[in-house]
Design a protein around this motif. Structure first.
Motif, short mmCIF file in Angstrom:
data_model
loop_
_atom_site.label_atom_id
_atom_site.label_comp_id
_atom_site.label_asym_id
_atom_site.label_seq_id
_atom_site.Cartn_x
_atom_site.Cartn_y
_atom_site.Cartn_z
N MET A 69 -13.33 -1.35 71.88
CA MET A 69 -12.75 -2.44 72.61
C MET A 69 -13.51 -3.27 73.42
O MET A 69 -13.26 -4.68 73.18
N LEU A 70 -14.58 -3.16 74.04
CA LEU A 70 -15.23 -4.03 74.79
C LEU A 70 -16.26 -4.75 73.99
O LEU A 70 -16.45 -5.88 74.44
N PHE A 71 -16.90 -3.85 73.26
CA PHE A 71 -18.31 -4.70 72.59
C PHE A 71 -18.18 -4.74 70.93
O PHE A 71 -19.12 -5.40 70.36
N GLY A 72 -17.05 -4.26 70.40
CA GLY A 72 -17.08 -4.13 68.98
C GLY A 72 -16.32 -5.34 68.07
O GLY A 72 -16.30 -4.94 67.01
N TRP A 73 -15.78 -6.24 68.76
CA TRP A 73 -14.85 -7.12 67.94
C TRP A 73 -15.82 -7.74 66.89
O TRP A 73 -15.59 -8.31 65.90
N GLU A 74 -17.09 -8.27 67.06
CA GLU A 74 -18.00 -8.62 66.13
C GLU A 74 -18.54 -7.62 65.10
O GLU A 74 -19.12 -7.98 64.23
N ARG A 75 -18.15 -6.44 65.29
CA ARG A 75 -19.00 -5.36 64.47
C ARG A 75 -17.74 -4.54 63.76
O ARG A 75 -18.42 -3.83 62.74
N VAL A 76 -16.48 -4.57 63.92
CA VAL A 76 -15.67 -3.87 63.13
C VAL A 76 -14.58 -4.80 62.89
O VAL A 76 -14.38 -5.96 63.36
N GLY A 77 -13.63 -4.53 61.99
CA GLY A 77 -12.61 -5.34 61.48
C GLY A 77 -11.59 -5.49 62.60
O GLY A 77 -11.40 -4.91 63.66
N ASP A 78 -10.68 -6.56 62.42
CA ASP A 78 -9.63 -6.99 63.30
C ASP A 78 -8.82 -5.93 63.51
O ASP A 78 -8.24 -5.52 64.66
N ARG A 79 -8.21 -5.04 62.54
CA ARG A 79 -7.25 -4.17 62.67
C ARG A 79 -7.89 -3.02 63.32
O ARG A 79 -7.17 -2.22 63.98
N LEU A 80 -8.96 -2.46 62.94
CA LEU A 80 -9.76 -1.45 63.68
C LEU A 80 -9.89 -1.80 65.17
O LEU A 80 -9.85 -0.82 66.03
N HIS A 81 -10.33 -3.01 65.68
CA HIS A 81 -10.43 -3.26 66.86
C HIS A 81 -9.02 -3.27 67.58
O HIS A 81 -9.02 -2.55 68.75
N PHE A 82 -8.21 -3.78 66.99
CA PHE A 82 -6.69 -3.52 67.67
C PHE A 82 -6.19 -2.14 67.75
O PHE A 82 -5.73 -1.67 68.70
N PHE A 83 -6.83 -1.45 66.81
CA PHE A 83 -6.44 0.14 66.95
C PHE A 83 -7.10 0.49 68.15
O PHE A 83 -6.64 1.56 68.70
N ALA A 84 -8.30 0.33 68.42
CA ALA A 84 -8.97 0.94 69.33
C ALA A 84 -8.55 0.48 70.78
O ALA A 84 -8.47 1.24 71.64
N THR A 85 -8.13 -0.66 71.04
CA THR A 85 -7.30 -1.20 72.02
C THR A 85 -5.99 -0.44 72.26
O THR A 85 -5.80 -0.09 73.42
N CYS A 86 -5.35 -0.27 71.08
CA CYS A 86 -3.94 0.48 71.49
C CYS A 86 -4.32 1.76 71.76
O CYS A 86 -3.89 2.55 72.67
N MET A 87 -5.65 2.58 71.34
CA MET A 87 -5.91 3.87 71.82
C MET A 87 -6.34 3.81 73.25
O MET A 87 -6.08 4.93 74.04
N VAL A 88 -7.24 2.85 73.81
CA VAL A 88 -7.40 2.91 75.16
C VAL A 88 -5.95 2.70 75.97
O VAL A 88 -5.86 3.42 76.96
N ALA A 89 -5.16 1.98 75.65
CA ALA A 89 -3.79 1.74 76.41
C ALA A 89 -3.19 3.20 76.13
O ALA A 89 -2.52 3.65 77.27
#
Length: 478
Positions: A115-135
């Motif tokens: 969530m913090l450092f991966g937006w340029e390294r993973v896809g948009d949906r995967l990053h959104f999934f990571a954000t939801c998992m942190v929440a």
């Protein structure tokens, strides 16, 4: 007042938990706020939401780190200052706290870096999934912590063998009588803490710039303010209803605490709603009392002739300190109604079309920035002081839970905590203030204030092709 090991240990634990609770109260709501911003960016392709995410995720990272640091200290105190408590409750609370580590902490740790450092390294949906998992991880963490604390308030599902609490029904341990409403009340309190913090910080950013400043300069602050106030306006009334239902549970399971909250000395029907009083524990009466006749019974029991317990029904050594419980509860309720008033004011200004230009309102919103933190702190004061003299309600007194430790050792550790906390949290607060002073980056391609006119396509970016998509990814992380 004698500053023995018991009193010093209580002061030390109160000091550390007061610092700690303000950070989870913020980050639990802020994690969901980040998920909402990223969802809206994926839904609309509006670059404003992505920019807001990048701004608030920095605030989240600092707050999350400070929360972890302050939380670690508390766990050590169970062994150093409260070893008898740990011995009595270890078979019950030990596994509950372990579940929090295994489920919530591992989940947060696994996805926080993405969530913090991966937006340029993973896809948009995967990053959104990571954000939801942190929440989700923050909500699971609150689940187990509130379950453990609620068990101390309304213990259930256990037996006492050889002087120790032993679980006999884990479902009753976890879902003890006060837990469901306390969990809902706390989570909603965290969300409202974040909503008013975001609204107040956004109002401060708007007050720093003239009303006719370029739209790109004010767009992020206006959108944050609007979203936060919509949430607060809708959910403050819901929080008031949850609090009322929780009060019915306190009446049922912790009547002495309720009597202290209301400053009620004699068991009575038709109890007045005490707006103000000076409780006198020696004379067992109230001075300068201001109240509304009969309304207190209706609020507490939902019946005008409902009977409310009195403090005189229990011995003096089984009563909590009345003065701090009485006033902390009223401060919490007062903050809640101030939140409701600000939400209603915002609705009126939306109707008038002056939400972002009314300086008295923006000033009031800025003043209300710490209101959620205050409500959470005074709510915890009410709950924890009101439980006294019990650390496990009805089964283990606080005086019997403290470690056999010298007062000098507790004094030394308390002074050390004060110095270290002043440095760590002073630096963290300075950095947060620096981030907030800078505010979200301007969005140069936004014209006007109606930011919702961009094309809306579920979980897709605007029709810019691969070149446009690359341009979004090339934006600096700030």
């Amino acid at each position: 007042m004698e500053f023995d090991a018991l009193m010093l240990s209580r002061i030390q634990f109160a000091f550390t938990i007061a610092f700690h609770i303000i950070f989870p109260a913020f980050t639990i709501g802020l994690a969901s706020w980040l998920a909402a911003l990223e969802f809206n960016w994926l839904r609309t392709g509006n670059p404003l939401y992505r920019t807001l995410f990048r701004f608030w995720v920095k605030v989240f990272a600092v707050s999350f780190g400070l929360g972890v640091v302050s939380g670690i200290v508390m766990s050590y105190q169970f062994g150093t200052n409260w070893s008898r408590f740990s011995e009595f409750t270890g078979n019950v609370l030990g596994p509950v706290i372990a579940y929090e580590v295994i489920t919530a902490f591992f989940l947060e740790a696994a996805f926080l870096g993405i969530m913090l450092f991966g937006w340029e390294r993973v896809g948009d949906r995967l990053h959104f999934f990571a954000t939801c998992m942190v929440a989700l991880g923050t909500l699971i963490s609150a689940f187990w912590i509130l379950s453990a604390n609620s068990w101390m308030q309304t213990p259930d599902g256990f037996a006492i063998e050889n002087g120790k609490a032993v679980p006999v029904d884990w479902f009753k341990v976890v879902f003890n009588p006060s837990f469901p409403l306390r969990y809902a009340h706390m989570v909603m309190g965290c969300y409202l803490t974040t909503a008013f913090a975001v609204a107040g910080m956004s109002a401060w950013m708007l007050l720093r710039h003239p009303h006719d400043a370029p739209a790109a300069k004010l767009a992020g602050s206006r959108r944050s303010l609007s979203m936060a106030l919509w949430f607060a306006t809708i959910f403050v009334p819901i929080q008031i209803v949850i609090g009322d239902l929780h009060g019915l549970g306190v009446l049922k399971y912790q009547p002495t605490k309720l009597a202290a909250i209301e400053g009620n000395w004699d068991r009575m029907a038709n109890m007045p709603l005490r707006l103000f009083a000076i409780p006198d524990e020696v004379a067992e009466t109230n001075h300068y009392e201001i109240g509304i006749p009969k309304i207190g019974s209706w609020v507490l029991t939902h019946a005008f002739h409902g009977v409310v317990p009195g403090l005189k029904e229990v011995p003096r050594d089984e009563r909590p300190p009345v003065w701090p419980v009485f006033f902390s509860f009223r401060i919490m309720v007062g903050i809640g109604f101030a939140m409701l008033g600000l939400g209603l004011w915002s609705l009126y200004l939306r109707w008038k079309g002056t939400l972002f230009s009314n300086r008295p309102f923006l000033t009031a919103a800025m003043i209300m920035t710490p209101s959620g933190f205050g409500a959470v702190l005074f709510g915890w004061f009410t709950a924890e002081i009101g439980r006294q003299p019990w650390v496990v309600y009805g089964h283990l007194r606080t005086v019997d839970a403290v470690s056999p430790i010298a007062p000098g050792a507790v004094t030394a550790s308390l002074l050390t905590f004060i110095v270290v906390y002043a440095f760590v949290f002073g630096f963290g607060s300075y950095y947060l203030a620096k981030l907030l002073r800078r505010g979200p980056d301007p969005i140069e391609d936004i014209r006007g204030d109606d930011l919702d006119k961009k094309p809306k396509r579920p979980f897709s970016l605007p029709d810019e092709g691969l070149e446009g998509r690359s341009r979004h990814r090339a934006q600096p992380a700030e």
